[in-house]
Design a protein around this motif. Structure first.
Motif, PDB file in Angstrom:
ATOM      1  N   LEU A 195      -3.400  -4.868  -0.516  1.00  9.98           N
ATOM      2  CA  LEU A 195      -2.821  -3.584  -0.905  1.00  9.98           C
ATOM      3  C   LEU A 195      -3.351  -2.419  -0.078  1.00  9.98           C
ATOM      4  N   PRO A 196      -4.687  -2.239   0.062  1.00 13.02           N
ATOM      5  CA  PRO A 196      -5.149  -1.090   0.858  1.00 13.02           C
ATOM      6  C   PRO A 196      -4.689  -1.147   2.310  1.00 13.02           C
ATOM      7  N   THR A 197      -4.746  -2.340   2.912  1.00 12.46           N
ATOM      8  CA  THR A 197      -4.344  -2.472   4.315  1.00 12.46           C
ATOM      9  C   THR A 197      -2.859  -2.216   4.485  1.00 12.46           C
ATOM     10  N   ALA A 198      -2.059  -2.825   3.617  1.00 13.51           N
ATOM     11  CA  ALA A 198      -0.612  -2.653   3.719  1.00 13.51           C
ATOM     12  C   ALA A 198      -0.203  -1.217   3.431  1.00 13.51           C
ATOM     13  N   PHE A 199      -0.860  -0.574   2.478  1.00 13.89           N
ATOM     14  CA  PHE A 199      -0.515   0.804   2.133  1.00 13.89           C
ATOM     15  C   PHE A 199      -0.791   1.737   3.310  1.00 13.89           C
ATOM     16  N   ARG A 200      -1.961   1.587   3.934  1.00 16.54           N
ATOM     17  CA  ARG A 200      -2.280   2.438   5.093  1.00 16.54           C
ATOM     18  C   ARG A 200      -1.295   2.202   6.232  1.00 16.54           C
ATOM     19  N   SER A 201      -0.956   0.955   6.468  1.00 16.29           N
ATOM     20  CA  SER A 201      -0.061   0.635   7.570  1.00 16.29           C
ATOM     21  C   SER A 201       1.349   1.160   7.340  1.00 16.29           C
ATOM     22  N   SER A 202       1.801   1.109   6.095  1.00 13.98           N
ATOM     23  CA  SER A 202       3.184   1.489   5.802  1.00 13.98           C
ATOM     24  C   SER A 202       3.322   2.939   5.357  1.00 13.98           C
ATOM     25  N   LEU A 203       2.231   3.696   5.301  1.00 14.48           N
ATOM     26  CA  LEU A 203       2.277   5.049   4.755  1.00 14.48           C
ATOM     27  C   LEU A 203       3.295   5.951   5.447  1.00 14.48           C
ATOM     28  N   PRO A 204       3.398   5.959   6.791  1.00 17.77           N
ATOM     29  CA  PRO A 204       4.427   6.812   7.405  1.00 17.77           C
ATOM     30  C   PRO A 204       5.836   6.473   6.930  1.00 17.77           C
ATOM     31  N   VAL A 205       6.125   5.175   6.806  1.00 14.89           N
ATOM     32  CA  VAL A 205       7.459   4.773   6.338  1.00 14.89           C
ATOM     33  C   VAL A 205       7.655   5.157   4.878  1.00 14.89           C
ATOM     34  N   LEU A 206       6.625   4.991   4.064  1.00 15.81           N
ATOM     35  CA  LEU A 206       6.713   5.345   2.652  1.00 15.81           C
ATOM     36  C   LEU A 206       6.961   6.843   2.478  1.00 15.81           C
ATOM     37  N   LEU A 207       6.286   7.655   3.280  1.00 14.39           N
ATOM     38  CA  LEU A 207       6.499   9.096   3.210  1.00 14.39           C
ATOM     39  C   LEU A 207       7.907   9.462   3.666  1.00 14.39           C
ATOM     40  N   THR A 208       8.380   8.794   4.716  1.00 15.11           N
ATOM     41  CA  THR A 208       9.748   9.031   5.178  1.00 15.11           C
ATOM     42  C   THR A 208      10.748   8.667   4.097  1.00 15.11           C
ATOM     43  N   ASN A 209      10.531   7.536   3.449  1.00 22.19           N
ATOM     44  CA  ASN A 209      11.408   7.147   2.336  1.00 22.19           C
ATOM     45  C   ASN A 209      11.358   8.175   1.214  1.00 22.19           C
ATOM     46  N   GLY A 210      10.178   8.752   0.991  1.00 24.97           N
ATOM     47  CA  GLY A 210      10.048   9.781  -0.029  1.00 24.97           C
ATOM     48  C   GLY A 210      10.860  11.019   0.298  1.00 24.97           C
ATOM     49  N   ILE A 211      10.867  11.408   1.588  1.00 25.89           N
ATOM     50  CA  ILE A 211      11.685  12.544   2.015  1.00 25.89           C
ATOM     51  C   ILE A 211      13.162  12.238   1.807  1.00 25.89           C
ATOM     52  N   VAL A 212      13.549  11.023   2.175  1.00 27.68           N
ATOM     53  CA  VAL A 212      14.960  10.632   2.042  1.00 27.68           C
ATOM     54  C   VAL A 212      15.397  10.686   0.578  1.00 27.68           C
ATOM     55  N   ILE A 213      14.546  10.202  -0.323  1.00 27.45           N
ATOM     56  CA  ILE A 213      14.936  10.204  -1.734  1.00 27.45           C
ATOM     57  C   ILE A 213      14.984  11.632  -2.272  1.00 27.45           C
ATOM     58  N   PHE A 214      14.141  12.519  -1.742  1.00 23.53           N
ATOM     59  CA  PHE A 214      14.218  13.938  -2.108  1.00 23.53           C
ATOM     60  C   PHE A 214      15.574  14.510  -1.727  1.00 23.53           C
ATOM     61  N   GLN A 215      16.041  14.159  -0.535  1.00 29.27           N
ATOM     62  CA  GLN A 215      17.342  14.644  -0.082  1.00 29.27           C
ATOM     63  C   GLN A 215      18.480  13.971  -0.844  1.00 29.27           C
ATOM     64  N   GLN A 216      18.349  12.672  -1.089  1.00 34.61           N
ATOM     65  CA  GLN A 216      19.407  11.955  -1.797  1.00 34.61           C
ATOM     66  C   GLN A 216      19.484  12.330  -3.272  1.00 34.61           C
ATOM     67  N   SER A 217      18.433  12.952  -3.787  1.00 31.68           N
ATOM     68  CA  SER A 217      18.482  13.388  -5.188  1.00 31.68           C
ATOM     69  C   SER A 217      19.615  14.377  -5.418  1.00 31.68           C
ATOM     70  N   ALA A 218      20.102  15.026  -4.341  1.00 25.17           N
ATOM     71  CA  ALA A 218      21.230  15.948  -4.483  1.00 25.17           C
ATOM     72  C   ALA A 218      22.480  15.229  -4.985  1.00 25.17           C
ATOM     73  N   LEU A 219      22.527  13.902  -4.821  1.00 25.69           N
ATOM     74  CA  LEU A 219      23.703  13.154  -5.244  1.00 25.69           C
ATOM     75  C   LEU A 219      23.860  13.131  -6.763  1.00 25.69           C
ATOM     76  N   VAL A 220      22.771  13.368  -7.497  1.00 21.87           N
ATOM     77  CA  VAL A 220      22.897  13.348  -8.964  1.00 21.87           C
ATOM     78  C   VAL A 220      23.723  14.520  -9.462  1.00 21.87           C
ATOM     79  N   ALA A 221      23.972  15.503  -8.584  1.00 15.77           N
ATOM     80  CA  ALA A 221      24.855  16.604  -8.966  1.00 15.77           C
ATOM     81  C   ALA A 221      26.264  16.090  -9.263  1.00 15.77           C
ATOM     82  N   LEU A 222      26.625  14.952  -8.669  1.00 13.92           N
ATOM     83  CA  LEU A 222      27.945  14.370  -8.907  1.00 13.92           C
ATOM     84  C   LEU A 222      28.126  13.946 -10.359  1.00 13.92           C
ATOM     85  N   VAL A 223      27.009  13.649 -11.025  1.00 10.01           N
ATOM     86  CA  VAL A 223      27.079  13.191 -12.413  1.00 10.01           C
ATOM     87  C   VAL A 223      26.509  14.249 -13.354  1.00 10.01           C
TER      88      VAL A 223
END
Length: 222
Positions: free
Chosen positions: A141-169
């Motif tokens: 877990l610690p090794t994988a988390f450090r290695s994947s952190l840039p991708v995880l943060l990028t995914n977090g940004i994407v989900i922040f932007q995609q949260s705008a889609l809930v306006a449809l509902v």
């Protein structure tokens, strides 16, 4: 173009946008907390040696990675209550819908990082008498988390932007608040410009931080 811009009409009525931003941040933070945790759990199941346990999680990841987030959200909001007679508050439904998407993408990020955990580290854990759970907790877990952190943060940004889609509902997030304000003040250009700038002001620093992390990791590995 005979159009007179009037941003003051938006600035005088910013409170609905701030309230909507609060809902957007709530959706984003909750989805990221769930995505970071359950994404790793799903990633572990992707490595399970038993196909009967592995295949459902592979199907889950591929489904969410290969279908539009908008379709996922709309389906979840309208089909799940009809099929299971399961009704939850809109914000809670939004959190679950966004979290499922993020879990799938984070699971793939973790899976790639787990594959790159040096075998020597795992062998050292075995030599020290670590149980499988201890090896996952203290080594993988610690090794994988450090290695994947840039991708995880990028995914977090994407989900922040995609949260705008809930306006449809009709979830009263930043995008929905912006749409309502634009309808009331008849200033869609100014309103949606301000909404876009708010999204940008939050996303840009995080994206710059991700870029800095990737450059730092490249320098350290060279």
């Amino acid at each position: 173009m005979n159009y007179h811009f009037d941003f003051n009409s938006v600035f005088r009525n910013m409170q609905p946008l701030w309230d909507g931003l609060g809902v957007t941040l709530q959706l984003t933070l909750a989805a990221n907390a769930i995505g970071l945790t359950f994404g790793f759990i799903v990633a572990l199941f992707l490595f399970n040696k038993y196909a009967i346990l592995r295949m459902p999680f592979i199907a889950f990841v591929e489904f969410y990675r290969c279908t539009p987030a908008m379709v996922q959200i709309v389906w979840f909001f309208y089909c799940v209550p009809m099929m299971f007679n399961w009704f939850l508050p809109p914000v809670t439904m939004g959190i679950i819908a966004l979290s499922l998407n993020l879990v799938a993408f984070n699971a793939e990020a973790y899976r790639s990082a787990i594959q790159n955990v040096p075998r020597e580290h795992i062998d050292a854990g075995i030599a020290l008498g670590f149980t499988p759970f201890q090896r996952i907790r203290y080594i993988i877990l610690p090794t994988a988390f450090r290695s994947s952190l840039p991708v995880l943060l990028t995914n977090g940004i994407v989900i922040f932007q995609q949260s705008a889609l809930v306006a449809l509902v009709a979830v009263n997030d930043l995008m929905y608040a912006g749409k309502s304000l634009a309808t009331n003040n008849f200033r869609p250009i100014e309103t949606f410009t301000i909404v876009a700038l708010i999204y940008f002001a939050i996303s840009y620093p995080v994206s710059q931080f991700v870029g800095w992390m990737e450059k730092r990791r490249e320098i350290m590995s060279s």
